[in-house]
Design a protein around this motif. Structure first.
Motif, PDB file in Angstrom:
ATOM      1  N   HIS A 169     -22.925  -6.187 -11.124  1.00 28.95           N
ATOM      2  CA  HIS A 169     -22.382  -5.496  -9.961  1.00 28.95           C
ATOM      3  C   HIS A 169     -22.187  -4.016 -10.311  1.00 28.95           C
ATOM      4  O   HIS A 169     -22.056  -3.663 -11.482  1.00 28.95           O
ATOM      5  N   PRO A 170     -22.140  -3.135  -9.305  1.00 26.20           N
ATOM      6  CA  PRO A 170     -21.880  -1.715  -9.581  1.00 26.20           C
ATOM      7  C   PRO A 170     -20.600  -1.466 -10.372  1.00 26.20           C
ATOM      8  O   PRO A 170     -20.565  -0.606 -11.255  1.00 26.20           O
ATOM      9  N   SER A 171     -19.539  -2.209 -10.066  1.00 19.98           N
ATOM     10  CA  SER A 171     -18.279  -1.997 -10.790  1.00 19.98           C
ATOM     11  C   SER A 171     -18.381  -2.438 -12.247  1.00 19.98           C
ATOM     12  O   SER A 171     -17.644  -1.948 -13.108  1.00 19.98           O
ATOM     13  N   ASP A 172     -19.287  -3.361 -12.550  1.00 20.31           N
ATOM     14  CA  ASP A 172     -19.500  -3.780 -13.938  1.00 20.31           C
ATOM     15  C   ASP A 172     -20.010  -2.607 -14.780  1.00 20.31           C
ATOM     16  O   ASP A 172     -19.509  -2.351 -15.878  1.00 20.31           O
ATOM     17  N   VAL A 173     -21.020  -1.917 -14.245  1.00 19.24           N
ATOM     18  CA  VAL A 173     -21.606  -0.823 -15.020  1.00 19.24           C
ATOM     19  C   VAL A 173     -20.685   0.400 -15.021  1.00 19.24           C
ATOM     20  O   VAL A 173     -20.638   1.152 -15.999  1.00 19.24           O
TER      21      VAL A 173
ATOM     22  N   MET B 147     -33.671 -11.052 -12.817  1.00 19.53           N
ATOM     23  CA  MET B 147     -34.954 -10.778 -13.459  1.00 19.53           C
ATOM     24  C   MET B 147     -34.902 -11.006 -14.965  1.00 19.53           C
ATOM     25  O   MET B 147     -35.930 -10.960 -15.644  1.00 19.53           O
ATOM     26  N   ASP B 148     -33.723 -11.207 -15.514  1.00 20.18           N
ATOM     27  CA  ASP B 148     -33.561 -11.499 -16.936  1.00 20.18           C
ATOM     28  C   ASP B 148     -32.813 -12.807 -17.093  1.00 20.18           C
ATOM     29  O   ASP B 148     -32.138 -13.273 -16.164  1.00 20.18           O
ATOM     30  N   THR B 149     -32.923 -13.389 -18.276  1.00 22.32           N
ATOM     31  CA  THR B 149     -32.152 -14.588 -18.566  1.00 22.32           C
ATOM     32  C   THR B 149     -30.693 -14.205 -18.751  1.00 22.32           C
ATOM     33  O   THR B 149     -30.373 -13.295 -19.513  1.00 22.32           O
ATOM     34  N   SER B 150     -29.805 -14.866 -18.040  1.00 24.17           N
ATOM     35  CA  SER B 150     -28.386 -14.520 -18.097  1.00 24.17           C
ATOM     36  C   SER B 150     -27.753 -15.034 -19.385  1.00 24.17           C
ATOM     37  O   SER B 150     -27.788 -16.241 -19.648  1.00 24.17           O
ATOM     38  N   PRO B 151     -27.184 -14.144 -20.192  1.00 22.43           N
ATOM     39  CA  PRO B 151     -26.461 -14.609 -21.378  1.00 22.43           C
ATOM     40  C   PRO B 151     -25.174 -15.308 -20.953  1.00 22.43           C
ATOM     41  O   PRO B 151     -24.682 -15.086 -19.839  1.00 22.43           O
ATOM     42  N   PRO B 152     -24.612 -16.158 -21.809  1.00 16.84           N
ATOM     43  CA  PRO B 152     -23.406 -16.921 -21.428  1.00 16.84           C
ATOM     44  C   PRO B 152     -22.134 -16.084 -21.499  1.00 16.84           C
ATOM     45  O   PRO B 152     -21.183 -16.445 -22.183  1.00 16.84           O
ATOM     46  N   THR B 153     -22.139 -14.963 -20.829  1.00 17.22           N
ATOM     47  CA  THR B 153     -20.957 -14.100 -20.806  1.00 17.22           C
ATOM     48  C   THR B 153     -20.657 -13.698 -19.371  1.00 17.22           C
ATOM     49  O   THR B 153     -21.494 -13.854 -18.480  1.00 17.22           O
ATOM     50  N   SER B 154     -19.476 -13.174 -19.150  1.00 17.35           N
ATOM     51  CA  SER B 154     -19.084 -12.712 -17.829  1.00 17.35           C
ATOM     52  C   SER B 154     -19.934 -11.519 -17.404  1.00 17.35           C
ATOM     53  O   SER B 154     -20.436 -10.762 -18.232  1.00 17.35           O
ATOM     54  N   SER B 155     -20.072 -11.362 -16.103  1.00 20.71           N
ATOM     55  CA  SER B 155     -20.799 -10.206 -15.585  1.00 20.71           C
ATOM     56  C   SER B 155     -20.031  -8.912 -15.843  1.00 20.71           C
ATOM     57  O   SER B 155     -20.620  -7.831 -15.859  1.00 20.71           O
ATOM     58  N   PHE B 156     -18.712  -9.039 -16.057  1.00 19.05           N
ATOM     59  CA  PHE B 156     -17.858  -7.857 -16.278  1.00 19.05           C
ATOM     60  C   PHE B 156     -17.419  -7.805 -17.725  1.00 19.05           C
ATOM     61  O   PHE B 156     -16.834  -8.763 -18.224  1.00 19.05           O
ATOM     62  N   PRO B 157     -17.643  -6.670 -18.418  1.00 16.15           N
ATOM     63  CA  PRO B 157     -18.448  -5.509 -18.018  1.00 16.15           C
ATOM     64  C   PRO B 157     -19.898  -5.696 -18.455  1.00 16.15           C
ATOM     65  O   PRO B 157     -20.252  -6.754 -18.975  1.00 16.15           O
ATOM     66  N   SER B 158     -20.715  -4.668 -18.293  1.00 19.79           N
ATOM     67  CA  SER B 158     -22.111  -4.723 -18.711  1.00 19.79           C
ATOM     68  C   SER B 158     -22.212  -4.327 -20.183  1.00 19.79           C
ATOM     69  O   SER B 158     -21.976  -3.181 -20.539  1.00 19.79           O
TER      70      SER B 158
ATOM     71  N   MET C 149      -9.449  -2.559 -20.466  1.00 20.25           N
ATOM     72  CA  MET C 149     -10.617  -3.142 -19.807  1.00 20.25           C
ATOM     73  C   MET C 149     -10.287  -4.505 -19.200  1.00 20.25           C
ATOM     74  O   MET C 149     -10.765  -4.845 -18.112  1.00 20.25           O
ATOM     75  N   ILE C 150      -9.471  -5.278 -19.887  1.00 21.85           N
ATOM     76  CA  ILE C 150      -9.067  -6.574 -19.334  1.00 21.85           C
ATOM     77  C   ILE C 150      -8.250  -6.389 -18.061  1.00 21.85           C
ATOM     78  O   ILE C 150      -8.458  -7.085 -17.057  1.00 21.85           O
ATOM     79  N   THR C 151      -7.332  -5.422 -18.085  1.00 20.75           N
ATOM     80  CA  THR C 151      -6.527  -5.139 -16.888  1.00 20.75           C
ATOM     81  C   THR C 151      -7.404  -4.696 -15.732  1.00 20.75           C
ATOM     82  O   THR C 151      -7.233  -5.145 -14.591  1.00 20.75           O
TER      83      THR C 151
ATOM     84  N   ILE D 227     -12.169 -12.307 -18.686  1.00 23.26           N
ATOM     85  CA  ILE D 227     -12.701 -12.104 -17.333  1.00 23.26           C
ATOM     86  C   ILE D 227     -13.925 -12.988 -17.130  1.00 23.26           C
ATOM     87  O   ILE D 227     -14.916 -12.871 -17.848  1.00 23.26           O
ATOM     88  N   ASP D 228     -13.860 -13.854 -16.163  1.00 23.11           N
ATOM     89  CA  ASP D 228     -14.977 -14.762 -15.862  1.00 23.11           C
ATOM     90  C   ASP D 228     -15.536 -14.407 -14.490  1.00 23.11           C
ATOM     91  O   ASP D 228     -15.184 -15.011 -13.472  1.00 23.11           O
ATOM     92  N   ARG D 229     -16.417 -13.429 -14.471  1.00 23.12           N
ATOM     93  CA  ARG D 229     -16.983 -12.973 -13.206  1.00 23.12           C
ATOM     94  C   ARG D 229     -18.436 -13.426 -13.065  1.00 23.12           C
ATOM     95  O   ARG D 229     -19.261 -13.161 -13.952  1.00 23.12           O
ATOM     96  N   PRO D 230     -18.766 -14.098 -11.972  1.00 21.41           N
ATOM     97  CA  PRO D 230     -20.159 -14.516 -11.767  1.00 21.41           C
ATOM     98  C   PRO D 230     -21.076 -13.308 -11.605  1.00 21.41           C
ATOM     99  O   PRO D 230     -20.651 -12.234 -11.142  1.00 21.41           O
ATOM    100  N   ARG D 231     -22.317 -13.483 -11.944  1.00 21.80           N
ATOM    101  CA  ARG D 231     -23.295 -12.412 -11.762  1.00 21.80           C
ATOM    102  C   ARG D 231     -23.678 -12.316 -10.283  1.00 21.80           C
ATOM    103  O   ARG D 231     -23.405 -13.234  -9.503  1.00 21.80           O
ATOM    104  N   PRO D 232     -24.273 -11.204  -9.866  1.00 21.58           N
ATOM    105  CA  PRO D 232     -24.598 -11.019  -8.446  1.00 21.58           C
ATOM    106  C   PRO D 232     -25.430 -12.168  -7.882  1.00 21.58           C
ATOM    107  O   PRO D 232     -26.246 -12.772  -8.588  1.00 21.58           O
ATOM    108  N   ASP D 233     -25.215 -12.459  -6.618  1.00 24.44           N
ATOM    109  CA  ASP D 233     -25.901 -13.562  -5.943  1.00 24.44           C
ATOM    110  C   ASP D 233     -27.267 -13.097  -5.436  1.00 24.44           C
ATOM    111  O   ASP D 233     -27.544 -13.080  -4.226  1.00 24.44           O
TER     112      ASP D 233
END
Length: 209
Positions: free
Chosen positions: A166-170, A104-115, A1-3, A94-100
């Motif tokens: 993002h779609p690739s996250d899910v 609608m929800d409070t963002s937890p302090p984790t990367s957007s990848f994965p869901s 998953m990291i790769t 992986i430090d991926r920003p959430r979609p721009d």
């Protein structure tokens, strides 16, 4: 998953279909309605950490009391815990920003990848589907068990609709949850020396005959 996360965020971000992910998120934002938002909230809540823990524990207890053994309960808990561990370790790297888009929800302090919501839902409801398929003695019930997969599908769509992933996250989360269930199936459910449901009864019947 990291790769996979590194490939998506560092190497292939300018390669199709990753180049259209922002457009997908913006389109989902434009299509938001009150009714759909309510439905999305239900699915998102079903895959929240408290709900996943509660359903997993409850299902494990019911399976133990119904089947009179621990194998299926251990399998389900192990699958859910395994995906959570993979998810946690992946987000550390992986430090991926959430979609721009509007979240609608409070963002937890984790990367957007994965869901995390999606991978937890896959591990839990796919795990339950595998168990029901194996223990059910009616064909219609075996087929109906796979309807449980509609829950993680709904969760995945919901997390994108609500602007959290993002779609690739899910998509990656289906891989995470699915592989964890596969590994635990081989490690726990398919262990030799543990008879499948009804095996003992069939042996006794054969012996009497």
């Amino acid at each position: 998953m990291i790769t996979l996360g590194l490939l998506i965020t560092k190497v292939m971000m300018h390669v199709w279909p990753l180049t259209v992910e922002d457009s997908v998120n913006r389109e989902l934002e434009r299509d938001r309605t009150h009714d759909i938002s309510l439905v999305s909230l239900v699915f998102s809540t079903l895959a929240s950490t408290p709900a996943i823990i509660a359903v997993t524990v409850l299902a494990a207890i019911v399976l133990r009391l119904t089947l009179k053994r621990w194998r299926e309960s251990i399998f389900l808990c192990a699958g859910v815990c395994a995906q959570a561990l993979v998810f946690f370790l992946t987000t550390l790297v992986i430090d991926r920003p959430r979609p721009d888009v509007e979240h609608m929800d409070t963002s937890p302090p984790t990367s957007s990848f994965p869901s995390g919501h999606t991978s937890a839902a896959v591990a839990l409801y796919l795990g339950l589907a595998v168990i029901l398929y194996r223990v059910a003695d009616r064909t219609w019930l075996k087929r109906a068990a796979w309807l449980l997969l509609l829950v993680p599908i709904g969760v995945a769509l919901t997390r994108m609709y609500r602007g959290m992933h993002h779609p690739s996250d899910v998509a990656a989360s289906f891989l995470n949850g699915g592989i964890c269930v596969l590994v635990m199936t081989r490690a726990v459910l398919n262990r030799t020396g543990i008879p499948a449901p009804g095996t003992k009864a069939r042996r006794l019947t054969t012996a009497k005959a």
